[in-house]
Design a protein around this motif. Sequence first.
Motif, PDB file in Angstrom:
ATOM      1  N   PRO A 228       0.837  -1.204   0.000  1.00 23.71           N
ATOM      2  CA  PRO A 228       0.000   0.000   0.000  1.00 23.71           C
ATOM      3  C   PRO A 228       0.869   1.249   0.000  1.00 23.71           C
ATOM      4  N   VAL A 229       0.372   2.306  -0.602  1.00 26.78           N
ATOM      5  CA  VAL A 229       1.095   3.566  -0.630  1.00 26.78           C
ATOM      6  C   VAL A 229       0.910   4.253   0.717  1.00 26.78           C
ATOM      7  N   ARG A 230       2.022   4.583   1.373  1.00 28.05           N
ATOM      8  CA  ARG A 230       1.954   5.240   2.664  1.00 28.05           C
ATOM      9  C   ARG A 230       2.085   6.743   2.489  1.00 28.05           C
ATOM     10  N   ALA A 231       1.343   7.470   3.292  1.00 25.21           N
ATOM     11  CA  ALA A 231       1.486   8.925   3.276  1.00 25.21           C
ATOM     12  C   ALA A 231       2.815   9.290   3.924  1.00 25.21           C
ATOM     13  N   ASP A 232       3.335  10.437   3.563  1.00 27.64           N
ATOM     14  CA  ASP A 232       4.601  10.888   4.113  1.00 27.64           C
ATOM     15  C   ASP A 232       4.393  11.581   5.449  1.00 27.64           C
ATOM     16  N   GLN A 233       5.460  11.622   6.232  1.00 25.42           N
ATOM     17  CA  GLN A 233       5.460  12.393   7.470  1.00 25.42           C
ATOM     18  C   GLN A 233       5.285  13.869   7.136  1.00 25.42           C
ATOM     19  N   LEU A 234       4.429  14.537   7.884  1.00 25.98           N
ATOM     20  CA  LEU A 234       4.238  15.966   7.685  1.00 25.98           C
ATOM     21  C   LEU A 234       5.479  16.722   8.149  1.00 25.98           C
ATOM     22  N   SER A 235       5.901  17.698   7.377  1.00 25.51           N
ATOM     23  CA  SER A 235       7.056  18.501   7.761  1.00 25.51           C
ATOM     24  C   SER A 235       6.649  19.535   8.808  1.00 25.51           C
ATOM     25  N   LEU A 236       7.637  20.091   9.497  1.00 25.97           N
ATOM     26  CA  LEU A 236       7.364  21.125  10.493  1.00 25.97           C
ATOM     27  C   LEU A 236       6.762  22.363   9.846  1.00 25.97           C
ATOM     28  N   ASN A 237       7.192  22.675   8.637  1.00 28.54           N
ATOM     29  CA  ASN A 237       6.627  23.830   7.932  1.00 28.54           C
ATOM     30  C   ASN A 237       5.167  23.596   7.577  1.00 28.54           C
ATOM     31  N   GLU A 238       4.824  22.358   7.154  1.00 33.13           N
ATOM     32  CA  GLU A 238       3.431  22.041   6.836  1.00 33.13           C
ATOM     33  C   GLU A 238       2.547  22.175   8.073  1.00 33.13           C
ATOM     34  N   ILE A 239       3.038  21.685   9.206  1.00 36.00           N
ATOM     35  CA  ILE A 239       2.257  21.753  10.440  1.00 36.00           C
ATOM     36  C   ILE A 239       2.111  23.202  10.899  1.00 36.00           C
ATOM     37  N   SER A 240       3.182  23.979  10.790  1.00 39.40           N
ATOM     38  CA  SER A 240       3.116  25.400  11.172  1.00 39.40           C
ATOM     39  C   SER A 240       2.098  26.132  10.318  1.00 39.40           C
ATOM     40  N   ARG A 241       2.103  25.862   8.997  1.00 39.98           N
ATOM     41  CA  ARG A 241       1.134  26.510   8.104  1.00 39.98           C
ATOM     42  C   ARG A 241      -0.286  26.126   8.465  1.00 39.98           C
ATOM     43  N   TYR A 242      -0.498  24.859   8.796  1.00 39.37           N
ATOM     44  CA  TYR A 242      -1.830  24.401   9.175  1.00 39.37           C
ATOM     45  C   TYR A 242      -2.323  25.131  10.423  1.00 39.37           C
ATOM     46  N   LEU A 243      -1.478  25.196  11.454  1.00 34.28           N
ATOM     47  CA  LEU A 243      -1.887  25.852  12.704  1.00 34.28           C
ATOM     48  C   LEU A 243      -2.126  27.339  12.490  1.00 34.28           C
TER      49      LEU A 243
ATOM     50  N   GLY B 275      10.998  16.388  19.335  1.00 32.85           N
ATOM     51  CA  GLY B 275      10.642  15.089  18.781  1.00 32.85           C
ATOM     52  C   GLY B 275       9.760  15.259  17.559  1.00 32.85           C
ATOM     53  N   HIS B 276       9.986  14.443  16.532  1.00 33.32           N
ATOM     54  CA  HIS B 276       9.226  14.541  15.278  1.00 33.32           C
ATOM     55  C   HIS B 276       9.203  13.146  14.672  1.00 33.32           C
ATOM     56  N   SER B 277       8.028  12.483  14.713  1.00 37.41           N
ATOM     57  CA  SER B 277       7.966  11.084  14.295  1.00 37.41           C
ATOM     58  C   SER B 277       6.696  10.814  13.496  1.00 37.41           C
ATOM     59  N   TYR B 278       6.674   9.629  12.869  1.00 39.83           N
ATOM     60  CA  TYR B 278       5.542   9.218  12.036  1.00 39.83           C
ATOM     61  C   TYR B 278       5.332   7.726  12.230  1.00 39.83           C
ATOM     62  N   ASP B 279       4.079   7.320  12.512  1.00 46.31           N
ATOM     63  CA  ASP B 279       3.802   5.909  12.774  1.00 46.31           C
ATOM     64  C   ASP B 279       3.081   5.205  11.635  1.00 46.31           C
ATOM     65  N   GLY B 280       3.022   5.849  10.474  1.00 43.66           N
ATOM     66  CA  GLY B 280       2.338   5.261   9.330  1.00 43.66           C
ATOM     67  C   GLY B 280       0.955   5.824   9.115  1.00 43.66           C
ATOM     68  N   THR B 281       0.377   6.410  10.157  1.00 42.56           N
ATOM     69  CA  THR B 281      -0.953   7.026  10.027  1.00 42.56           C
ATOM     70  C   THR B 281      -0.987   8.463  10.527  1.00 42.56           C
ATOM     71  N   ALA B 282      -0.101   8.815  11.446  1.00 42.87           N
ATOM     72  CA  ALA B 282      -0.132  10.158  12.024  1.00 42.87           C
ATOM     73  C   ALA B 282       1.281  10.650  12.311  1.00 42.87           C
ATOM     74  N   THR B 283       1.430  11.952  12.225  1.00 43.51           N
ATOM     75  CA  THR B 283       2.696  12.612  12.567  1.00 43.51           C
ATOM     76  C   THR B 283       2.587  13.193  13.967  1.00 43.51           C
ATOM     77  N   THR B 284       3.595  12.951  14.783  1.00 43.97           N
ATOM     78  CA  THR B 284       3.625  13.479  16.142  1.00 43.97           C
ATOM     79  C   THR B 284       4.809  14.420  16.301  1.00 43.97           C
ATOM     80  N   VAL B 285       4.538  15.579  16.883  1.00 45.61           N
ATOM     81  CA  VAL B 285       5.577  16.572  17.146  1.00 45.61           C
ATOM     82  C   VAL B 285       5.555  16.896  18.631  1.00 45.61           C
ATOM     83  N   ARG B 286       6.712  16.829  19.268  1.00 38.79           N
ATOM     84  CA  ARG B 286       6.833  17.246  20.663  1.00 38.79           C
ATOM     85  C   ARG B 286       7.560  18.579  20.688  1.00 38.79           C
ATOM     86  N   ALA B 287       6.960  19.588  21.320  1.00 37.85           N
ATOM     87  CA  ALA B 287       7.518  20.940  21.290  1.00 37.85           C
ATOM     88  C   ALA B 287       7.531  21.550  22.676  1.00 37.85           C
ATOM     89  N   GLN B 288       8.396  22.557  22.829  1.00 39.03           N
ATOM     90  CA  GLN B 288       8.515  23.281  24.087  1.00 39.03           C
ATOM     91  C   GLN B 288       8.895  24.724  23.775  1.00 39.03           C
TER      92      GLN B 288
END
Length: 200
Positions: free
Chosen positions: A18-33, A124-137
């Motif tokens: 199956p085609v997996r989606a890519d990990q979202l980049s920090l810039n993509e997440i920043s733009r979304y927020l 922290g910046h990780s991807y589990d195959g379905t979701a991207t997780t970012v840990r920030a401070q």
Amino acid sequence: MIARLLLAPLALVLLVLPVRADQLSLNEISRYLNGLQTATADFTQINPDGTISTGELFIRRPGRMRFEYEQPDPTLVMAGGGQVAIFDGGSNIATPEQYPLARTPLNIILERNVDLSRRNMVTGHSYDGTATTVRAQDPQHPEYGSIELKFTDNPVELRQWIVTDSGGNRTTVSLGPLSTGANLSAALFNIPLEIQRRGR
């Protein structure tokens, strides 16, 4: 011919996987927020002591958030005017506990201009195959705690966060589908107005 025969199984595997989606980049997440102006969603919260609360969340960026908890929990949590206020509906005291928003990890997603690429902000910046997780401070004040944000993609959507406060207590908030673009009244996030209303 031999090379073609060797590559054929590999091509077959690539077609089957199956085609997996890519990990979202920090810039993509920043733009979304930064593009998330208003939003509402049902939420489920796992508290540090393991108890579970539910309710409705309202967001109006920048700087405003409101948690309305369902009974039997009468608590109301508001962020607005640079403060976070916790109203205990079970007491007769109208004045809430208040903390500067800038001293809480929630400020990271409520800032006017979210920029997760800032030095030492993301730990922290990780991807589990379905979701991207970012840990920030807060890079200037890591002692304020941290926040783990989980996003799905296609379309990008915030689905969960885990706040770890300065004492190491973890609170998990899982969101239902976000409804965005609503015209949310500023009164929903007005802490002095809420204090006045409760003091009558």
